[in-house]
Scaffold this active site. Sequence first.
Site, PDB file in Angstrom:
ATOM      1  N   ARG A 132      -2.319   1.894  -5.225  1.00 16.81           N
ATOM      2  CA  ARG A 132      -1.592   1.169  -4.176  1.00 16.81           C
ATOM      3  C   ARG A 132      -2.137   1.534  -2.782  1.00 16.81           C
ATOM      4  O   ARG A 132      -2.339   0.668  -1.928  1.00 16.81           O
ATOM      5  CB  ARG A 132      -0.111   1.574  -4.282  1.00 16.81           C
ATOM      6  N   LEU A 136      -0.270  10.270  -1.101  1.00 15.57           N
ATOM      7  CA  LEU A 136       0.590   9.287  -0.434  1.00 15.57           C
ATOM      8  C   LEU A 136       0.621   8.021  -1.276  1.00 15.57           C
ATOM      9  O   LEU A 136      -0.438   7.505  -1.630  1.00 15.57           O
ATOM     10  CB  LEU A 136       0.004   8.923   0.937  1.00 15.57           C
ATOM     11  N   HIS A 137       1.814   7.554  -1.604  1.00 13.74           N
ATOM     12  CA  HIS A 137       1.850   6.261  -2.291  1.00 13.74           C
ATOM     13  C   HIS A 137       3.111   5.446  -2.010  1.00 13.74           C
ATOM     14  O   HIS A 137       3.253   4.344  -2.509  1.00 13.74           O
ATOM     15  CB  HIS A 137       1.689   6.447  -3.805  1.00 13.74           C
ATOM     16  N   ARG A 138       4.058   5.990  -1.211  1.00 13.02           N
ATOM     17  CA  ARG A 138       5.290   5.229  -0.933  1.00 13.02           C
ATOM     18  C   ARG A 138       4.955   4.016  -0.087  1.00 13.02           C
ATOM     19  O   ARG A 138       4.253   4.134   0.928  1.00 13.02           O
ATOM     20  CB  ARG A 138       6.289   6.049  -0.126  1.00 13.02           C
ATOM     21  N   ASP A 146       4.298  12.370  -0.294  1.00 14.17           N
ATOM     22  CA  ASP A 146       5.543  11.598  -0.235  1.00 14.17           C
ATOM     23  C   ASP A 146       6.067  11.350  -1.650  1.00 14.17           C
ATOM     24  O   ASP A 146       6.915  10.495  -1.874  1.00 14.17           O
ATOM     25  CB  ASP A 146       5.356  10.278   0.538  1.00 14.17           C
TER      26      ASP A 146
END
Length: 363
Positions: free
Chosen positions: A244, A209-211, A283
């Site tokens: 992030r 997940l990084h969005r 994502d």
Amino acid sequence: MLVDIIAGARPNFMKIAPIIEAIQKEQRRGTNIKYRLVHTGQHYDRNMSDSFFEQLGIPKPSINLEAGSGTQAEQTATIMMRYEKVLLSAKPDLVIVVGDVTSTMACAITAKKMGNIKVAHVEAGIRSNDMNMPEEINRIVTDSITDYFFTTTHTANDNLRATGIPDERIFFVGNTMIDTLLKQAPLFHQPPFWNKLKLQSGEYIVLTLHRPNNVDNVSDLKSILVAIIKASRGLPIIFPVHPRTAKTLEGIGIRANNLHVSEPLSYLQFNYLVQHSKVVITDSGGIQEETTVMHVPCITLRDNTERPETCSMGTNELIGTNPDAIFPALEKLFAGNWKKGNIPYMWDGKAAERIVSVLKNMV
Ligand code: UD1
């Protein structure tokens, strides 16, 4: 002909590796194509950048702009100012940008504004139609000033034609990210925690997940993780964490016996994990393509995708960002009802060769 090849962030590295290799092959045959590899420095951690260069055999960059982190505008501005200086001291004939990251757009604009430098965009024409994604803005801006469009799919060709790009400037070549995947597959290997966690093929979940949408807010990220843990039937969940996401994760303090968080993994270890997993929940954009090629089920936590073939043909399903959708999706998978999928046309490992054949005709 002098070509600048731009790479800035992790997903760029696997896209440029085969292009450089194909150019080097042409050089050995005596074709007069020279290149400079320009690293913008958007990603700079060892495990976000250097390890990819080493594993994929990418030569050391000729130039590193060392732009580093910042807001969208800061990063764009820093890359543009520093790349402009490079161009002022020596101009290439062509600049190749890949993908949709900030470095892609920043260098395309800088080159185009210098005059008499052509811009080629690899992975041109894909669209999520979601203007909340910085990547969508990067794609649209880049394609609006691109001279040569190298595309991965029929849909990308159609998107470009719809904006008035003539067929002569569209080169349907396939997918350079898949060139790298197919070439490196024999070298995939287990990450060091494989034995410690007693992982078994087909018996664990990979999560990335990084969005900003999913990870910038503590409660959103927490709801997603809680939903996945609940629906996981106790299978190990391997979660290599992007920098992030790491920042938000610190504030959550979530713990579950089957949730295993790690640093970002190297390319060869990560893809081993994916190849042997029961399912990937993600994502990311590129992982939707890689799972399709490896025939691994992929659940994408987004409302849209710029890679629709991974859903219509491949193993990917978009379930949106509402955590309530995670349980039914995993139940469907556990019931053995996931699609097997096919591989999109020309994702065959030869995209970079096709790109370089086009370049040869420009020399
Ligand atoms: C970028 C791309 C995204 C791509 C992703 C893959 C844009 C707009 N986004 O997002 O499309 O899917 O890369 O990773 O270009 N950081 C580090 N070390 C690094 C790099 C970044 O700690 O080596 C930190 C930064 O300080 C920043 C955060 O990670 O706080 C995000 O980095 P940034 O390059 O801004 O965007 P990504 O989210 O990585």
